[in-house]
Design a protein around this motif. Sequence first.
Motif, PDB file in Angstrom:
ATOM      1  N   ASP A 160       0.873  -1.176   0.000  1.00 29.12           N
ATOM      2  CA  ASP A 160       0.000   0.000   0.000  1.00 29.12           C
ATOM      3  C   ASP A 160       0.907   1.222   0.000  1.00 29.12           C
ATOM      4  O   ASP A 160       1.575   1.513   0.994  1.00 29.12           O
ATOM      5  N   SER A 161       0.935   1.949  -1.109  1.00 30.01           N
ATOM      6  CA  SER A 161       1.953   2.992  -1.278  1.00 30.01           C
ATOM      7  C   SER A 161       1.622   4.313  -0.595  1.00 30.01           C
ATOM      8  O   SER A 161       2.464   5.201  -0.527  1.00 30.01           O
ATOM      9  N   HIS A 162       0.396   4.444  -0.101  1.00 31.32           N
ATOM     10  CA  HIS A 162       0.095   5.663   0.661  1.00 31.32           C
ATOM     11  C   HIS A 162      -1.043   5.396   1.634  1.00 31.32           C
ATOM     12  O   HIS A 162      -2.184   5.147   1.238  1.00 31.32           O
ATOM     13  N   LEU A 163      -0.718   5.460   2.912  1.00 27.00           N
ATOM     14  CA  LEU A 163      -1.712   5.313   3.968  1.00 27.00           C
ATOM     15  C   LEU A 163      -1.177   5.982   5.226  1.00 27.00           C
ATOM     16  O   LEU A 163      -0.064   6.493   5.252  1.00 27.00           O
ATOM     17  N   HIS A 164      -1.997   5.954   6.262  1.00 28.03           N
ATOM     18  CA  HIS A 164      -1.620   6.513   7.562  1.00 28.03           C
ATOM     19  C   HIS A 164      -1.855   5.401   8.585  1.00 28.03           C
ATOM     20  O   HIS A 164      -2.989   5.168   9.022  1.00 28.03           O
ATOM     21  N   ILE A 165      -0.785   4.708   8.940  1.00 26.51           N
ATOM     22  CA  ILE A 165      -0.911   3.508   9.762  1.00 26.51           C
ATOM     23  C   ILE A 165      -1.522   3.834  11.117  1.00 26.51           C
ATOM     24  O   ILE A 165      -2.440   3.135  11.586  1.00 26.51           O
ATOM     25  N   HIS A 176       3.615   2.623   2.838  1.00 28.47           N
ATOM     26  CA  HIS A 176       4.297   3.904   2.942  1.00 28.47           C
ATOM     27  C   HIS A 176       3.360   4.821   3.706  1.00 28.47           C
ATOM     28  O   HIS A 176       2.296   5.198   3.209  1.00 28.47           O
ATOM     29  N   SER A 177       3.764   5.189   4.917  1.00 29.68           N
ATOM     30  CA  SER A 177       2.846   5.843   5.848  1.00 29.68           C
ATOM     31  C   SER A 177       3.343   7.234   6.212  1.00 29.68           C
ATOM     32  O   SER A 177       4.541   7.487   6.259  1.00 29.68           O
ATOM     33  N   HIS A 180       7.532   2.176   5.486  1.00 28.73           N
ATOM     34  CA  HIS A 180       8.351   3.238   4.906  1.00 28.73           C
ATOM     35  C   HIS A 180       7.676   4.546   5.300  1.00 28.73           C
ATOM     36  O   HIS A 180       6.543   4.826   4.887  1.00 28.73           O
ATOM     37  N   LEU A 181       8.330   5.345   6.132  1.00 27.52           N
ATOM     38  CA  LEU A 181       7.699   6.500   6.752  1.00 27.52           C
ATOM     39  C   LEU A 181       8.075   7.807   6.064  1.00 27.52           C
ATOM     40  O   LEU A 181       9.253   8.196   6.044  1.00 27.52           O
ATOM     41  N   LEU A 182       7.075   8.467   5.498  1.00 27.72           N
ATOM     42  CA  LEU A 182       7.292   9.811   4.989  1.00 27.72           C
ATOM     43  C   LEU A 182       7.450  10.772   6.167  1.00 27.72           C
ATOM     44  O   LEU A 182       6.885  10.552   7.242  1.00 27.72           O
ATOM     45  N   VAL A 183       8.208  11.839   5.942  1.00 26.39           N
ATOM     46  CA  VAL A 183       8.522  12.787   7.018  1.00 26.39           C
ATOM     47  C   VAL A 183       7.902  14.137   6.670  1.00 26.39           C
ATOM     48  O   VAL A 183       8.354  14.822   5.754  1.00 26.39           O
ATOM     49  N   LEU A 188      12.963   5.586   7.011  1.00 26.47           N
ATOM     50  CA  LEU A 188      12.528   6.938   6.715  1.00 26.47           C
ATOM     51  C   LEU A 188      12.628   7.210   5.222  1.00 26.47           C
ATOM     52  O   LEU A 188      13.542   6.722   4.552  1.00 26.47           O
ATOM     53  N   GLY A 189      11.669   7.996   4.719  1.00 26.62           N
ATOM     54  CA  GLY A 189      11.615   8.239   3.292  1.00 26.62           C
ATOM     55  C   GLY A 189      11.552   9.709   2.922  1.00 26.62           C
ATOM     56  O   GLY A 189      12.220  10.550   3.515  1.00 26.62           O
ATOM     57  N   ALA A 190      10.693  10.021   1.966  1.00 24.92           N
ATOM     58  CA  ALA A 190      10.624  11.347   1.372  1.00 24.92           C
ATOM     59  C   ALA A 190       9.990  12.370   2.318  1.00 24.92           C
ATOM     60  O   ALA A 190       9.364  12.025   3.322  1.00 24.92           O
ATOM     61  N   VAL A 191      10.149  13.631   1.960  1.00 25.06           N
ATOM     62  CA  VAL A 191       9.566  14.733   2.710  1.00 25.06           C
ATOM     63  C   VAL A 191       8.122  14.936   2.242  1.00 25.06           C
ATOM     64  O   VAL A 191       7.869  15.191   1.063  1.00 25.06           O
ATOM     65  N   LYS A 192       7.176  14.814   3.189  1.00 26.59           N
ATOM     66  CA  LYS A 192       5.753  14.965   2.854  1.00 26.59           C
ATOM     67  C   LYS A 192       5.340  16.430   2.930  1.00 26.59           C
ATOM     68  O   LYS A 192       5.627  17.122   3.905  1.00 26.59           O
ATOM     69  N   ILE A 193       4.643  16.876   1.901  1.00 28.74           N
ATOM     70  CA  ILE A 193       4.160  18.248   1.815  1.00 28.74           C
ATOM     71  C   ILE A 193       2.711  18.220   1.340  1.00 28.74           C
ATOM     72  O   ILE A 193       2.350  17.396   0.486  1.00 28.74           O
ATOM     73  N   PHE A 194       1.895  19.099   1.876  1.00 30.55           N
ATOM     74  CA  PHE A 194       0.531  19.266   1.388  1.00 30.55           C
ATOM     75  C   PHE A 194       0.463  20.515   0.523  1.00 30.55           C
ATOM     76  O   PHE A 194       0.798  21.617   0.969  1.00 30.55           O
TER      77      PHE A 194
END
Length: 534
Positions: A65-70, A224-225, A255-258, A282-288
């Motif tokens: 699951d490539s994008h979720l919020h665990i 990836h959470s 895999h945790l986005l930051v 730890l993975g990529a920098v998350k931005i909205f």
Amino acid sequence: MMGDLWFGGHIYTMQHEGDAVEAVYTERDKIIAVGTYEKLYHTYFKSIENEINLQGKTMLPGLIDSHLHILMHGEKLLRLDLSQLKSAEEVKETLRNRTANLSENEWLIGEGWNENQWDDPIIIHKSELDEICPNNPVMLTRVCRHALLANSYAINLSNVKEDTPDPQGGIIVRDEHDEITGYFLDTAQDLIKRSLPSVSKDYLQKVIEIAVDDLVSKGVVGGHSEDLSYYGSFDKTYRAFIDAIDGVNTRFKAHLLVHHEVLQDMFDQNLGWGDGTEYVELGAVKIFADGAIGGRTAWLTEDYSDDPGNYGVAILSLEDLEKVIKKARSHGLPVAVHAIGDRAAEEVLKIINRHPLSNGRRDRLIHGQILNERALELLSKLPVAVDIQPLFVTSDFPWAIDRLGEDRLKLAYAWKTMMDQNVHCAGSSDAPIEEVSPLRGIQAAVLRRASFDGKIYYPNEALSVYQAVHIYTHGGAYAINQESTRGRLIDGYAADFTILEEDIFQVEPDHIQEIDIAMTVIDGKIVYEKNPYY
């Protein structure tokens, strides 16, 4: 070294469509060889410790699951679930039933309401919540998590006044008399959430464990959470993941986005891309970049068809958005940017194009739900993966047509168009927004059938079953630069398997979501088994 020989089923390597083998031989966490049963048995018979007969079941590379919020998914399992309710009255009745058991100052928190699935799509007013629960704070998060409802108790506790200004990237909804209605959009939600009681690391660890147990039962081997900025501190949340997914009692590849707001916290601990443990990295920098179309806060090039003059919300100014991406680049980090509207996608991709990475790591566009020609052209040229959520098409139609109009939908939910333009897509649920179920996601990608009215929308954008499975296997691995070690059944790849009771490539597409998960295997270890047998 001793190993396991898996055989006796339909084993699809996902190297290309239809590619299958008779058997897979694994040692510890790796696939050593694939091929015929006879060849593998005679080659490795001295090392075979266990022979695992699949008895006609189907083995795929482990679903990702490539994008979720665990953490949010785990909390949804613990909290009041409003996602299946069909009217405002059902929501209110559910709240009434819950209030009797509340203790003093305890928050009443509900998750997942969606007025677009109601016959009368009204937004519940704070006065209605006040009538039901006047003496406790109430917070009800919309399904998209870009909006919430709060009662007067929660608003007063949060010190939000009638003259409190809208924050950048958010809206405090007011009525015609300029009074607060209790409806908070995007960053305005933080005004209410800041008053939530703090939680302990032990609580977070428990929630992660609950979430992972559910994920592996759905055939998911990794996700990836993005959770690290919402629960009090980066360190507390990160350590909760490390301790919960310890590789001994619990295995799951997180895999945790930051989030960019805690990026400096990560740097202060001398951590960076890929750091962590065998199971938490730890993975990529998350931005909205914007909001969501449900609350009309996705940032569009043209105004909403059902709300003239409203173009949505930019969570960050373009100047600040570029500053955040440049900061990530100064540390060699990719970005993963939430962009649902076409203006958001276009602006994000323009900035990425101006500030490319030189180390091979991949940026990500999360959602990419609504595109325009300029955004699609940029996507086709940039090394950017897109995390798509096939289940959105089942829950967003037909109301998305009212929001966007027919013409704009030609490049909305445009998965096949993206893939035909060589854009790499990864499949996800965005849980708790949608249910964690890769099989439901695969079916949605193939059928594009709405749950509200049962109609099929824009079938020209439907994927084949192979393409849909591909985005949940190779696609998820590609997004995090792990396509050479995960997502296929090939010599040297991770021994991650999702084993199904039926052959997903042979059943009717409308039966896919009904296939049972027989087994989930991570690094050669069975972490879920429907009927323990082997």
